[in-house]
Design a protein around this motif. Structure first.
Motif, PDB file in Angstrom:
ATOM      1  N   THR A 218       0.842  -1.213   0.000  1.00  0.00           N
ATOM      2  CA  THR A 218       0.000   0.000   0.000  1.00  0.00           C
ATOM      3  C   THR A 218       0.870   1.253   0.000  1.00  0.00           C
ATOM      4  O   THR A 218       0.415   2.340  -0.362  1.00  0.00           O
ATOM      5  CB  THR A 218      -0.910   0.075   1.254  1.00  0.00           C
ATOM      6  OG1 THR A 218      -0.098  -0.086   2.414  1.00  0.00           O
ATOM      7  CG2 THR A 218      -1.994  -0.961   1.250  1.00  0.00           C
ATOM      8  N   VAL A 219       2.136   1.110   0.427  1.00  0.00           N
ATOM      9  CA  VAL A 219       3.032   2.273   0.502  1.00  0.00           C
ATOM     10  C   VAL A 219       3.496   2.720  -0.892  1.00  0.00           C
ATOM     11  O   VAL A 219       3.791   3.888  -1.115  1.00  0.00           O
ATOM     12  CB  VAL A 219       4.267   1.925   1.383  1.00  0.00           C
ATOM     13  CG1 VAL A 219       5.260   3.067   1.443  1.00  0.00           C
ATOM     14  CG2 VAL A 219       3.820   1.527   2.785  1.00  0.00           C
ATOM     15  N   GLU A 220       3.536   1.783  -1.843  1.00  0.00           N
ATOM     16  CA  GLU A 220       4.157   2.090  -3.146  1.00  0.00           C
ATOM     17  C   GLU A 220       3.491   3.258  -3.891  1.00  0.00           C
ATOM     18  O   GLU A 220       4.176   4.217  -4.276  1.00  0.00           O
ATOM     19  CB  GLU A 220       4.200   0.815  -4.011  1.00  0.00           C
ATOM     20  CG  GLU A 220       5.033   0.974  -5.274  1.00  0.00           C
ATOM     21  CD  GLU A 220       4.276   1.587  -6.438  1.00  0.00           C
ATOM     22  OE1 GLU A 220       4.908   2.303  -7.248  1.00  0.00           O
ATOM     23  OE2 GLU A 220       3.046   1.376  -6.545  1.00  0.00           O
ATOM     24  N   PRO A 221       2.159   3.242  -4.086  1.00  0.00           N
ATOM     25  CA  PRO A 221       1.565   4.382  -4.813  1.00  0.00           C
ATOM     26  C   PRO A 221       1.712   5.715  -4.079  1.00  0.00           C
ATOM     27  O   PRO A 221       1.828   6.767  -4.702  1.00  0.00           O
ATOM     28  CB  PRO A 221       0.085   4.011  -4.961  1.00  0.00           C
ATOM     29  CG  PRO A 221      -0.135   2.776  -4.216  1.00  0.00           C
ATOM     30  CD  PRO A 221       1.168   2.191  -3.804  1.00  0.00           C
ATOM     31  N   VAL A 222       1.725   5.667  -2.731  1.00  0.00           N
ATOM     32  CA  VAL A 222       1.892   6.907  -1.950  1.00  0.00           C
ATOM     33  C   VAL A 222       3.275   7.488  -2.228  1.00  0.00           C
ATOM     34  O   VAL A 222       3.440   8.694  -2.452  1.00  0.00           O
ATOM     35  CB  VAL A 222       1.749   6.631  -0.433  1.00  0.00           C
ATOM     36  CG1 VAL A 222       1.723   7.926   0.336  1.00  0.00           C
ATOM     37  CG2 VAL A 222       0.493   5.831  -0.150  1.00  0.00           C
ATOM     38  N   ILE A 257      10.582  -1.360   7.291  1.00  0.00           N
ATOM     39  CA  ILE A 257      11.101  -0.006   7.090  1.00  0.00           C
ATOM     40  C   ILE A 257      12.071   0.008   5.905  1.00  0.00           C
ATOM     41  O   ILE A 257      12.153   0.992   5.160  1.00  0.00           O
ATOM     42  CB  ILE A 257      11.727   0.579   8.381  1.00  0.00           C
ATOM     43  CG1 ILE A 257      11.878   2.104   8.296  1.00  0.00           C
ATOM     44  CG2 ILE A 257      13.057  -0.039   8.716  1.00  0.00           C
ATOM     45  CD1 ILE A 257      10.595   2.879   8.343  1.00  0.00           C
ATOM     46  N   CYS A 258      12.783  -1.108   5.689  1.00  0.00           N
ATOM     47  CA  CYS A 258      13.667  -1.195   4.513  1.00  0.00           C
ATOM     48  C   CYS A 258      12.847  -1.267   3.218  1.00  0.00           C
ATOM     49  O   CYS A 258      13.232  -0.686   2.201  1.00  0.00           O
ATOM     50  CB  CYS A 258      14.599  -2.400   4.629  1.00  0.00           C
ATOM     51  SG  CYS A 258      15.926  -2.125   5.831  1.00  0.00           S
ATOM     52  N   ALA A 259      11.711  -1.967   3.271  1.00  0.00           N
ATOM     53  CA  ALA A 259      10.830  -2.021   2.088  1.00  0.00           C
ATOM     54  C   ALA A 259      10.283  -0.628   1.770  1.00  0.00           C
ATOM     55  O   ALA A 259      10.229  -0.212   0.602  1.00  0.00           O
ATOM     56  CB  ALA A 259       9.676  -2.997   2.341  1.00  0.00           C
ATOM     57  N   VAL A 260       9.922   0.115   2.826  1.00  0.00           N
ATOM     58  CA  VAL A 260       9.428   1.495   2.638  1.00  0.00           C
ATOM     59  C   VAL A 260      10.508   2.350   1.974  1.00  0.00           C
ATOM     60  O   VAL A 260      10.242   3.117   1.040  1.00  0.00           O
ATOM     61  CB  VAL A 260       9.011   2.100   4.001  1.00  0.00           C
ATOM     62  CG1 VAL A 260       8.803   3.600   3.900  1.00  0.00           C
ATOM     63  CG2 VAL A 260       7.740   1.421   4.523  1.00  0.00           C
ATOM     64  N   ALA A 261      11.765   2.207   2.453  1.00  0.00           N
ATOM     65  CA  ALA A 261      12.876   2.979   1.877  1.00  0.00           C
ATOM     66  C   ALA A 261      13.074   2.614   0.408  1.00  0.00           C
ATOM     67  O   ALA A 261      13.349   3.473  -0.433  1.00  0.00           O
ATOM     68  CB  ALA A 261      14.153   2.718   2.667  1.00  0.00           C
ATOM     69  N   ARG A 262      12.914   1.346   0.082  1.00  0.00           N
ATOM     70  CA  ARG A 262      13.090   0.918  -1.306  1.00  0.00           C
ATOM     71  C   ARG A 262      11.975   1.497  -2.198  1.00  0.00           C
ATOM     72  O   ARG A 262      12.232   1.941  -3.319  1.00  0.00           O
ATOM     73  CB  ARG A 262      13.098  -0.612  -1.393  1.00  0.00           C
ATOM     74  CG  ARG A 262      13.483  -1.120  -2.777  1.00  0.00           C
ATOM     75  CD  ARG A 262      13.687  -2.638  -2.783  1.00  0.00           C
ATOM     76  NE  ARG A 262      14.161  -3.085  -4.076  1.00  0.00           N
ATOM     77  CZ  ARG A 262      13.370  -3.344  -5.114  1.00  0.00           C
ATOM     78  NH1 ARG A 262      12.063  -3.191  -5.003  1.00  0.00           N
ATOM     79  NH2 ARG A 262      13.877  -3.748  -6.261  1.00  0.00           N
ATOM     80  N   TYR A 263      10.737   1.489  -1.699  1.00  0.00           N
ATOM     81  CA  TYR A 263       9.643   2.096  -2.471  1.00  0.00           C
ATOM     82  C   TYR A 263       9.909   3.578  -2.728  1.00  0.00           C
ATOM     83  O   TYR A 263       9.614   4.106  -3.792  1.00  0.00           O
ATOM     84  CB  TYR A 263       8.303   1.933  -1.739  1.00  0.00           C
ATOM     85  CG  TYR A 263       7.688   0.559  -1.856  1.00  0.00           C
ATOM     86  CD1 TYR A 263       7.632  -0.105  -3.083  1.00  0.00           C
ATOM     87  CD2 TYR A 263       7.135  -0.076  -0.745  1.00  0.00           C
ATOM     88  CE1 TYR A 263       7.063  -1.364  -3.194  1.00  0.00           C
ATOM     89  CE2 TYR A 263       6.562  -1.339  -0.847  1.00  0.00           C
ATOM     90  CZ  TYR A 263       6.533  -1.978  -2.078  1.00  0.00           C
ATOM     91  OH  TYR A 263       5.962  -3.222  -2.187  1.00  0.00           O
TER      92      TYR A 263
END
Length: 388
Positions: A218-222, A257-263
């Motif tokens: 869900t973080v990717e489009p944001v 949090i690492c996935a968020v940074a990658r997005y």
């Protein structure tokens, strides 16, 4: 080039770097040192800057901090198969006043973004995000900020700026350049009902911790629509960080949090990225390593960027139109990356700066929901904001 505000990486860190494997990341960076000065930024895509400012932290009691441990951890990692060149430009020391630090940060960010270099800020208190936002004043008509945080940080904007109230200043101080503000990973019990209601009234986006942990995509489009990404380390749960950093038993874990940074890295629009609220303690290795891994994933993301938002060319996308009760919704899917967008109708009678904001990132699920007569929440908020 005017980088007078930057002090070089300390010799102790550089000496440590000399002992690392030739394959290590630290041996591949362009580093600002006392001996060699500021490196040549000709081919650089990402520039790391430390900002040693924490005086506007509401809990500030006079302590100073350094980023040496973070650098040692980061330098010791091995790079991916990247073609992205990264520089470490050293630190912005605290100025005579906090405003001086803001000015130094704002000026530095401005120079880098105009050179198409992505500044990555590792900082003290999160109010530094305000200075980053102000760096965009003369560069973009409207700015989108994503705050990865357990709190909204709206605060009381009539009071002096603090790390828990800087967003109020961003919203209310002129010039008004903020188009959208989204909080990722907020925890309801840390936010007053007034702040939650205000987020609703302003049609800003807020994604609860449970929602994000349940489905990290869900973080990717944001992130895809963000220009500035600001991460408060307080969003990470206590078991993942060092002693002084522990704020809450609940939060995002290291992997999330690492996935968020990658997005954030993959997003073509993200042009500055910051990790804030670092508080070193004697058992510091784990937080320093977590920040290093977040940086690693951000660079990995930038390295994987694919330009796919040219909707002039019919071959580059597929177009889908759905009818819900109240609206005709138009979706686009990139044939290159499979990413989805939804069209926001441009309201000709509204005199605003949003002509280029007519496409909003979304997910395939949003399209499926629309097929089932459910209007996507992101679309609704953006439409309402456009209508105000």
């Amino acid at each position: 080039m005017n980088f007078n505000f930057l002090s070089p990486v300390q010799d102790a860190v550089l000496a440590h770097n000399e002992l690392l494997s030739m394959q290590a990341l630290g041996r591949k960076l362009k580093i600002h040192s006392i001996q060699n000065g500021i490196p040549d930024l000709e081919d650089v895509s990402i520039a790391i800057i430390g900002v040693l400012e924490n005086r506007n932290d509401v809990n500030y009691i006079g302590e100073e901090f350094q980023l040496n441990e973070v650098r040692k951890s980061f330098y010791s990692l091995f790079p991916g198969s990247w073609n992205t060149i990264v520089a470490d430009l050293g630190d912005i020391n605290r100025g005579e006043s906090v405003e001086d630090t803001y000015f130094a940060l704002k000026t530095t960010i401005s120079i880098l973004v105009q050179k198409k270099i992505i500044p990555v800020i590792i900082g003290g208190s999160q109010d530094l995000t305000y200075a980053v936002y102000r760096a965009y004043d003369n560069m973009m008509p409207m700015v989108n900020i994503v705050n990865v945080d357990s709190r909204f940080d709206l605060g009381d904007s009539t009071k002096p700026i603090k790390n828990n109230s800087f967003v109020g200043k961003v919203i209310l101080d002129q010039p008004y350049n903020l188009f959208n503000y989204a909080t990722v990973g907020y925890q309801t019990y840390f936010n007053s009902q007034e702040e939650i209601d205000l987020m609703e009234r302003l049609y800003f986006e807020a994604y609860r911790l449970g929602e994000v942990s349940n489905d990290i995509t869900t973080v990717e489009p944001v992130m895809r629509d963000a220009n500035i990404v600001s991460i408060d380390l307080g969003v990470v749960k206590a078991s993942e960080v060092s002693l002084k950093q522990r704020l809450s038993p609940n939060g995002l874990d290291g992997k999330e949090i690492c996935a968020v940074a990658r997005y954030a890295g993959i997003s073509n629009k993200v042009s500055s990225f910051g990790i804030y609220e670092y508080k070193p303690s004697y058992d510091d290795e784990v937080t320093a390593m977590l920040i290093s891994q977040m940086l690693w994933y951000f660079i990995e993301g930038v390295n994987c960027r694919v330009e796919d938002d040219d909707f002039m060319n019919d071959k580059s996308h597929q177009k889908f139109t759905t009818l819900t009760n109240s609206q005709e919704l138009v979706f686009y899917k990139s044939t290159k990356t499979g990413r989805w967008w939804i069209e926001i109708p441009f309201l000709a009678n509204v005199n605003n700066k949003l002509k280029k904001h007519t496409l909003l990132s979304c997910t395939h699920q949003d399209y499926l929901d629309a097929c089932n007569d459910k209007v996507p929440e992101r679309w609704y908020k953006a439409y309402q904001k456009n209508s105000v």
